[in-house]
Write a protein that holds these residues in place. Structure first.
Motif, PDB file in Angstrom:
ATOM      1  N   UNK A  93      42.223  -5.027  12.097  1.00 49.00           N
ATOM      2  CA  UNK A  93      41.401  -5.848  12.978  1.00 49.00           C
ATOM      3  C   UNK A  93      40.445  -5.103  13.877  1.00 49.00           C
ATOM      4  N   UNK A  94      40.329  -3.783  13.678  1.00 47.26           N
ATOM      5  CA  UNK A  94      39.449  -2.992  14.538  1.00 47.26           C
ATOM      6  C   UNK A  94      38.042  -2.869  13.968  1.00 47.26           C
ATOM      7  N   UNK A  95      37.067  -2.762  14.854  1.00 47.99           N
ATOM      8  CA  UNK A  95      35.714  -2.361  14.487  1.00 47.99           C
ATOM      9  C   UNK A  95      35.640  -0.855  14.683  1.00 47.99           C
ATOM     10  N   UNK A  96      35.355  -0.131  13.612  1.00 48.84           N
ATOM     11  CA  UNK A  96      35.472   1.329  13.611  1.00 48.84           C
ATOM     12  C   UNK A  96      34.103   1.975  13.420  1.00 48.84           C
ATOM     13  N   UNK A  97      33.817   2.981  14.236  1.00 43.05           N
ATOM     14  CA  UNK A  97      32.579   3.742  14.123  1.00 43.05           C
ATOM     15  C   UNK A  97      32.911   5.217  13.914  1.00 43.05           C
ATOM     16  N   UNK A  98      32.177   5.863  13.018  1.00 41.19           N
ATOM     17  CA  UNK A  98      32.295   7.314  12.869  1.00 41.19           C
ATOM     18  C   UNK A  98      31.343   7.937  13.876  1.00 41.19           C
ATOM     19  N   UNK A  99      31.931   8.509  14.937  1.00 38.88           N
ATOM     20  CA  UNK A  99      31.140   8.959  16.083  1.00 38.88           C
ATOM     21  C   UNK A  99      30.595  10.364  15.928  1.00 38.88           C
ATOM     22  N   UNK A 100      31.348  11.241  15.251  1.00 39.40           N
ATOM     23  CA  UNK A 100      30.946  12.638  15.168  1.00 39.40           C
ATOM     24  C   UNK A 100      32.119  13.495  14.784  1.00 39.40           C
ATOM     25  N   UNK A 101      32.134  14.736  15.270  1.00 43.55           N
ATOM     26  CA  UNK A 101      33.172  15.688  14.886  1.00 43.55           C
ATOM     27  C   UNK A 101      33.604  16.544  16.075  1.00 43.55           C
ATOM     28  N   UNK A 102      34.773  17.147  15.904  1.00 42.04           N
ATOM     29  CA  UNK A 102      35.253  18.169  16.837  1.00 42.04           C
ATOM     30  C   UNK A 102      34.527  19.469  16.507  1.00 42.04           C
ATOM     31  N   UNK A 103      34.081  20.162  17.548  1.00 42.50           N
ATOM     32  CA  UNK A 103      33.345  21.415  17.351  1.00 42.50           C
ATOM     33  C   UNK A 103      34.117  22.596  17.930  1.00 42.50           C
ATOM     34  N   UNK A 104      33.686  23.771  17.572  1.00 46.18           N
ATOM     35  CA  UNK A 104      34.325  24.983  18.053  1.00 46.18           C
ATOM     36  C   UNK A 104      33.752  25.487  19.359  1.00 46.18           C
ATOM     37  N   UNK A 105      32.947  24.678  20.011  1.00 48.75           N
ATOM     38  CA  UNK A 105      32.325  25.064  21.273  1.00 48.75           C
ATOM     39  C   UNK A 105      32.681  24.039  22.341  1.00 48.75           C
ATOM     40  N   UNK A 106      33.178  24.513  23.462  1.00 43.92           N
ATOM     41  CA  UNK A 106      33.610  23.609  24.528  1.00 43.92           C
ATOM     42  C   UNK A 106      32.459  22.757  25.032  1.00 43.92           C
ATOM     43  N   UNK A 107      32.805  21.531  25.433  1.00 41.91           N
ATOM     44  CA  UNK A 107      31.817  20.632  26.016  1.00 41.91           C
ATOM     45  C   UNK A 107      31.471  19.475  25.096  1.00 41.91           C
ATOM     46  N   UNK A 108      30.828  18.483  25.671  1.00 44.57           N
ATOM     47  CA  UNK A 108      30.411  17.292  24.938  1.00 44.57           C
ATOM     48  C   UNK A 108      28.924  17.398  24.648  1.00 44.57           C
ATOM     49  N   UNK A 109      28.563  17.278  23.375  1.00 43.41           N
ATOM     50  CA  UNK A 109      27.161  17.311  22.962  1.00 43.41           C
ATOM     51  C   UNK A 109      26.800  15.929  22.401  1.00 43.41           C
ATOM     52  N   UNK A 110      25.816  15.287  23.005  1.00 47.94           N
ATOM     53  CA  UNK A 110      25.371  13.980  22.547  1.00 47.94           C
ATOM     54  C   UNK A 110      24.049  14.107  21.823  1.00 47.94           C
ATOM     55  N   UNK A 111      23.950  13.384  20.692  1.00 48.85           N
ATOM     56  CA  UNK A 111      22.697  13.302  19.962  1.00 48.85           C
ATOM     57  C   UNK A 111      22.294  11.837  19.837  1.00 48.85           C
ATOM     58  N   UNK A 112      20.989  11.582  19.781  1.00 47.23           N
ATOM     59  CA  UNK A 112      20.535  10.217  19.634  1.00 47.23           C
ATOM     60  C   UNK A 112      20.358   9.534  20.994  1.00 47.23           C
ATOM     61  N   UNK A 113      20.289   8.205  20.945  1.00 44.18           N
ATOM     62  CA  UNK A 113      19.973   7.422  22.138  1.00 44.18           C
ATOM     63  C   UNK A 113      21.007   6.359  22.357  1.00 44.18           C
ATOM     64  N   UNK A 114      21.468   6.227  23.593  1.00 44.53           N
ATOM     65  CA  UNK A 114      22.415   5.174  23.973  1.00 44.53           C
ATOM     66  C   UNK A 114      21.610   3.894  24.193  1.00 44.53           C
TER      67      UNK A 114
END
Length: 348
Positions: A326-347
């Motif tokens: 029953x969930x709506x699922x989105x593939x958001x991205x991946x875990x990276x080997x570099x600390x921190x959150x990196x956003x791409x695209x537009x909210x």
């Protein structure tokens, strides 16, 4: 011996024991609905019993969580729409528990008010029972405190306490690695965080709680009181299927603060903001307050209420399983080997 005089009673001081007893009698059927394997006692005792062996555990580790609903309660009290905040209370606790890999077993609530209104309290606690049913937890106890002078007329406060269990060695997060896929589960709205800002934005908008909602049917107050989504049974199904390395409940702090909590030191995440569309409630808040995307992402869930970090080879199968649950699922991205959150695209 009595001297025939009528002394001052507890009721004269503002505490109505009879009203408390009436409340317990009213909510007993709701609590009974939540019974599950392991439940040993009903409401009314000095303590609540739960049998872990009867619940199916052989070498259990207990996990506990406590939380409240925050200033979302203010809207519920002011509008009189009280039926959903009990669900919120349960969700805020058990959605955290499941992130540790634990199955919620039982729940206790604390309801405090200046003068007990049996009907209002019952509506709230019946909502708590509904949240417990949806998450598979038993409502086995709680406390109703009537405290004259502590709360303004009509006000109350809520707190909840959940206990869950897992077999030893199955705790999460575990095995998170670079390249893991991040699956996002849709939220049902604002959930139960950021409501001090929500209330400020409503004030800025000039609208009242009973005004037509700008983005949905019904009133603004009703829309903002949409209960927090419960992810427990769905998330546990994914965990038991294998390949889930971590879960993050997206609460206060948004994606920016909550996802890093389940990642190993030195790792981060790359998120595509184009993977999902910002729900209308968040668009309205961003436009009303002129709020920057970065602020939105670290304040609200922005439409993503839970994130799973999963083995890349299992991502497609787990996404299908979650959709079947029953969930709506989105593939958001991946875990990276570099600390921190990196956003791409537009909210947007």
């Amino acid at each position: 011996m009595s001297d025939g005089k009528n002394g001052i009673t507890y009721a004269d001081a503002g505490v109505d024991i009879d009203a408390g007893n009436a409340l317990v009698d009213r909510i007993k059927p709701a609590a009974k609905r939540t019974n599950r394997s392991g439940t040993m006692s009903g409401l009314g005792g000095f303590g609540a019993l739960f049998d872990l062996k009867a619940a199916g555990y052989s070498d259990p580790v207990l996990v506990a969580a406590t939380d409240g609903v925050g200033t979302k309660l203010r809207i519920a009290i002011d509008t009189g729409h009280l039926d959903g905040v009990g669900i919120d209370l349960v969700a805020m606790c058990v959605n955290d528990l499941v992130c540790q890999g634990a199955e919620p077993l039982f729940f206790l609530d604390y309801f405090a008010t200046g003068k007990l209104d049996t009907d209002s309290a019952a509506r709230v606690i019946e909502g708590i029972a509904e949240g417990c049913v949806r998450s598979g937890a038993a409502l086995i106890g709680g406390e109703t405190a009537e405290m004259p002078g502590m709360y303004p007329a009509g006000d109350f406060d809520l707190a909840g306490f959940a206990v869950g269990a897992m077999e030893r060695g199955s705790d999460l997060p575990a095995g998170v690695t670079e390249g893991d896929v991040l699956l996002g589960l849709a939220s049902d709205g604002v959930h139960s965080n950021g409501y001090s800002l929500v209330r400020k934005l409503v004030e800025v908008s000039g609208l009242g709680w009973d005004a037509d909602c700008p983005w949905a049917d019904g009133s603004l107050g009703e829309a903002l009181l949409t209960p927090t989504r419960l992810y427990v049974k769905q998330a546990l199904a994914a965990v038991r299927a294998g390949g889930v390395h971590a879960l993050a409940h997206i609460t206060g702090g948004g994606l920016t603060e909550n996802l890093p909590r389940v990642l190993p030191e030195g790792m981060g995440a790359e998120i595509s903001l184009d993977a999902w569309e910002l729900p209308p409630v968040f668009k309205w808040m961003a436009e009303t307050g002129g709020i920057a995307p970065a602020e939105m992402l670290k304040t609200f869930n922005c439409g993503i209420g839970m994130v799973l970090a999963v083995d890349a080879s299992r991502a497609e199968a787990l996404a299908e399983l979650l959709r079947a649950e029953g969930e709506t699922v989105y593939t958001l991205g991946t875990v990276t080997g570099e600390a921190g959150m990196a956003y791409e695209g537009t909210l947007s």
